[in-house]
Motif scaffolding. Sequence first.
Motif, PDB file in Angstrom:
ATOM      1  N   LYS A  18       6.206 -14.728 -11.763  1.00  0.00           N
ATOM      2  CA  LYS A  18       7.368 -14.180 -12.119  1.00  0.00           C
ATOM      3  C   LYS A  18       8.293 -13.433 -10.972  1.00  0.00           C
ATOM      4  N   ILE A  19       7.786 -13.076  -9.873  1.00  0.00           N
ATOM      5  CA  ILE A  19       8.773 -12.674  -8.593  1.00  0.00           C
ATOM      6  C   ILE A  19       9.285 -13.856  -8.099  1.00  0.00           C
ATOM      7  N   ASN A  20       8.310 -15.051  -7.602  1.00  0.00           N
ATOM      8  CA  ASN A  20       8.961 -16.198  -7.279  1.00  0.00           C
ATOM      9  C   ASN A  20       8.100 -17.407  -7.844  1.00  0.00           C
ATOM     10  N   PRO A  21       8.887 -17.944  -8.954  1.00  0.00           N
ATOM     11  CA  PRO A  21       8.535 -18.991  -9.696  1.00  0.00           C
ATOM     12  C   PRO A  21       8.474 -20.343  -9.013  1.00  0.00           C
ATOM     13  N   TYR A  22       9.413 -20.459  -7.965  1.00  0.00           N
ATOM     14  CA  TYR A  22       9.580 -21.778  -7.277  1.00  0.00           C
ATOM     15  C   TYR A  22       9.209 -21.786  -5.887  1.00  0.00           C
ATOM     16  N   ASN A  23       8.245 -20.688  -5.215  1.00  0.00           N
ATOM     17  CA  ASN A  23       7.894 -20.490  -4.109  1.00  0.00           C
ATOM     18  C   ASN A  23       9.114 -20.756  -3.128  1.00  0.00           C
ATOM     19  N   ASP A  24      10.194 -20.058  -3.391  1.00  0.00           N
ATOM     20  CA  ASP A  24      11.450 -20.150  -2.766  1.00  0.00           C
ATOM     21  C   ASP A  24      11.354 -19.056  -1.569  1.00  0.00           C
ATOM     22  N   SER A  25      11.337 -19.473  -0.228  1.00  0.00           N
ATOM     23  CA  SER A  25      11.482 -18.931   0.873  1.00  0.00           C
ATOM     24  C   SER A  25      12.679 -17.595   0.852  1.00  0.00           C
ATOM     25  N   ARG A  26      13.460 -17.702   0.187  1.00  0.00           N
ATOM     26  CA  ARG A  26      14.809 -16.912   0.237  1.00  0.00           C
ATOM     27  C   ARG A  26      14.277 -15.658  -1.067  1.00  0.00           C
ATOM     28  N   ILE A  27      13.283 -15.702  -1.558  1.00  0.00           N
ATOM     29  CA  ILE A  27      12.713 -14.392  -2.297  1.00  0.00           C
ATOM     30  C   ILE A  27      11.921 -13.779  -1.431  1.00  0.00           C
ATOM     31  N   TYR A  28      12.170 -12.439  -1.200  1.00  0.00           N
ATOM     32  CA  TYR A  28      11.387 -11.643  -0.204  1.00  0.00           C
ATOM     33  C   TYR A  28      10.722 -10.729  -1.072  1.00  0.00           C
ATOM     34  N   TRP A  29       9.279 -10.906  -0.701  1.00  0.00           N
ATOM     35  CA  TRP A  29       8.249 -10.288  -1.381  1.00  0.00           C
ATOM     36  C   TRP A  29       7.111 -10.126  -0.641  1.00  0.00           C
ATOM     37  N   ALA A  30       6.407  -9.253  -0.872  1.00  0.00           N
ATOM     38  CA  ALA A  30       4.868  -9.172  -0.376  1.00  0.00           C
ATOM     39  C   ALA A  30       3.869  -8.514  -1.386  1.00  0.00           C
ATOM     40  N   LYS A  31       2.563  -8.529  -1.205  1.00  0.00           N
ATOM     41  CA  LYS A  31       1.476  -8.063  -1.903  1.00  0.00           C
ATOM     42  C   LYS A  31       0.715  -7.199  -1.083  1.00  0.00           C
ATOM     43  N   GLU A  32       0.239  -6.112  -1.762  1.00  0.00           N
ATOM     44  CA  GLU A  32      -0.677  -5.318  -0.896  1.00  0.00           C
ATOM     45  C   GLU A  32       0.053  -4.395   0.093  1.00  0.00           C
ATOM     46  N   VAL A  33       1.147  -3.817  -0.188  1.00  0.00           N
ATOM     47  CA  VAL A  33       1.936  -3.247   0.985  1.00  0.00           C
ATOM     48  C   VAL A  33       1.429  -1.680   0.962  1.00  0.00           C
ATOM     49  N   THR A  34       0.983  -1.331   2.467  1.00  0.00           N
ATOM     50  CA  THR A  34       0.734  -0.238   2.412  1.00  0.00           C
ATOM     51  C   THR A  34       1.605   0.749   3.200  1.00  0.00           C
ATOM     52  N   PHE A  35       1.638   2.026   2.864  1.00  0.00           N
ATOM     53  CA  PHE A  35       2.789   2.925   3.597  1.00  0.00           C
ATOM     54  C   PHE A  35       1.902   4.077   4.124  1.00  0.00           C
ATOM     55  N   ASP A  36       2.464   4.821   5.045  1.00  0.00           N
ATOM     56  CA  ASP A  36       1.816   5.881   5.819  1.00  0.00           C
ATOM     57  C   ASP A  36       0.486   5.375   6.162  1.00  0.00           C
ATOM     58  N   TYR A  37      -0.017   4.367   6.677  1.00  0.00           N
ATOM     59  CA  TYR A  37      -1.037   3.774   7.220  1.00  0.00           C
ATOM     60  C   TYR A  37      -1.669   4.689   8.360  1.00  0.00           C
ATOM     61  N   SER A  38      -2.965   4.792   8.231  1.00  0.00           N
ATOM     62  CA  SER A  38      -3.536   5.737   9.192  1.00  0.00           C
ATOM     63  C   SER A  38      -3.529   7.162   8.890  1.00  0.00           C
ATOM     64  N   THR A  39      -2.862   7.492   7.710  1.00  0.00           N
ATOM     65  CA  THR A  39      -2.605   8.765   7.586  1.00  0.00           C
ATOM     66  C   THR A  39      -3.636   9.262   6.280  1.00  0.00           C
ATOM     67  N   LYS A  40      -3.612  10.783   5.859  1.00  0.00           N
ATOM     68  CA  LYS A  40      -4.283  11.061   4.676  1.00  0.00           C
ATOM     69  C   LYS A  40      -3.406  10.794   3.441  1.00  0.00           C
ATOM     70  N   ARG A  41      -2.023  10.446   3.787  1.00  0.00           N
ATOM     71  CA  ARG A  41      -1.036   9.842   2.698  1.00  0.00           C
ATOM     72  C   ARG A  41      -1.014   8.388   2.377  1.00  0.00           C
ATOM     73  N   ALA A  42      -1.835   7.797   2.837  1.00  0.00           N
ATOM     74  CA  ALA A  42      -1.740   6.227   2.723  1.00  0.00           C
ATOM     75  C   ALA A  42      -1.748   6.038   1.385  1.00  0.00           C
ATOM     76  N   VAL A  43      -0.788   5.004   1.022  1.00  0.00           N
ATOM     77  CA  VAL A  43      -0.747   4.560  -0.693  1.00  0.00           C
ATOM     78  C   VAL A  43      -0.505   2.965  -0.324  1.00  0.00           C
ATOM     79  N   ARG A  44      -0.755   2.377  -1.245  1.00  0.00           N
ATOM     80  CA  ARG A  44      -0.667   0.770  -1.251  1.00  0.00           C
ATOM     81  C   ARG A  44       0.031   0.430  -2.680  1.00  0.00           C
ATOM     82  N   VAL A  45       1.079  -0.374  -2.415  1.00  0.00           N
ATOM     83  CA  VAL A  45       1.725  -0.911  -3.672  1.00  0.00           C
ATOM     84  C   VAL A  45       1.385  -2.521  -4.101  1.00  0.00           C
ATOM     85  N   ASP A  46       1.011  -2.525  -5.068  1.00  0.00           N
ATOM     86  CA  ASP A  46       0.549  -4.016  -5.349  1.00  0.00           C
ATOM     87  C   ASP A  46       1.397  -5.245  -4.834  1.00  0.00           C
TER      88      ASP A  46
END
Length: 152
Positions: A18-46
Motif C-alpha cells: 500500500k505504501i509503495n506499490p511499484y517500488n518507487d524510490s521517490r516514495i520515502y518510507w522506512a520500517k521499524e523506526v526507533t525514536f529516543d534510541y538508548s533511552t528509557k523512552r525508546a519507541v518503535r513505529v512499525d
Amino acid sequence: MSQRPEITAALSAAIEKKINPYNDSRIYWAKEVTFDYSTKRAVRVDYIRFKPVNNSVSGIEKGDFYCYEVKSSVEDFHSGHGLNFLGDYNYLVTPSDVYEAISKEIPYYVGVYTLDGQELTCTKKAKRHDRTKPVSEMLLMMFRSAARERRK
C-alpha cells in the motif's frame, strides 16, 4: 500454535504494498523506526511514510508523516507495545475481526486499515494530529532505519 507470525507477515506485506506499490524510490518510507534510541523512552513505529509537499525547503518542512502500527490480534493491541502514533496521520493495520473487537478503544484521530483475505481496505480515515517530533528528527530516524535494512 499461534498464527500470529503469519498474520503479522501478511499485514506487513499488505501495508508495504500500500505504501509503495511499484517500488518507487521517490516514495520515502522506512520500517521499524526507533525514536529516543538508548533511552528509557525508546519507541518503535512499525512503518513511517513521508510525503513532502514538494522538494523545496518549505515543501519538505510542510510535509506529512504517516505512521502505521501493525496489530495481528486483540492481545497484540492490548500488549502495551507499539501503539506509537507519532505522525501527522496515524493508522492501525489489523485483520477485520480484530478491528471489530477493538474499534471502541482506538483513539478518534487514528485511522484503520483492515485486511480481509488479501485485500487491504481503509476502514477508517485518519484525522490530522499534531506531532511532537520535528521534521529533522523524523527524517533522521527514518534514514537510520532504512540504512539498517540495506545492510541486511
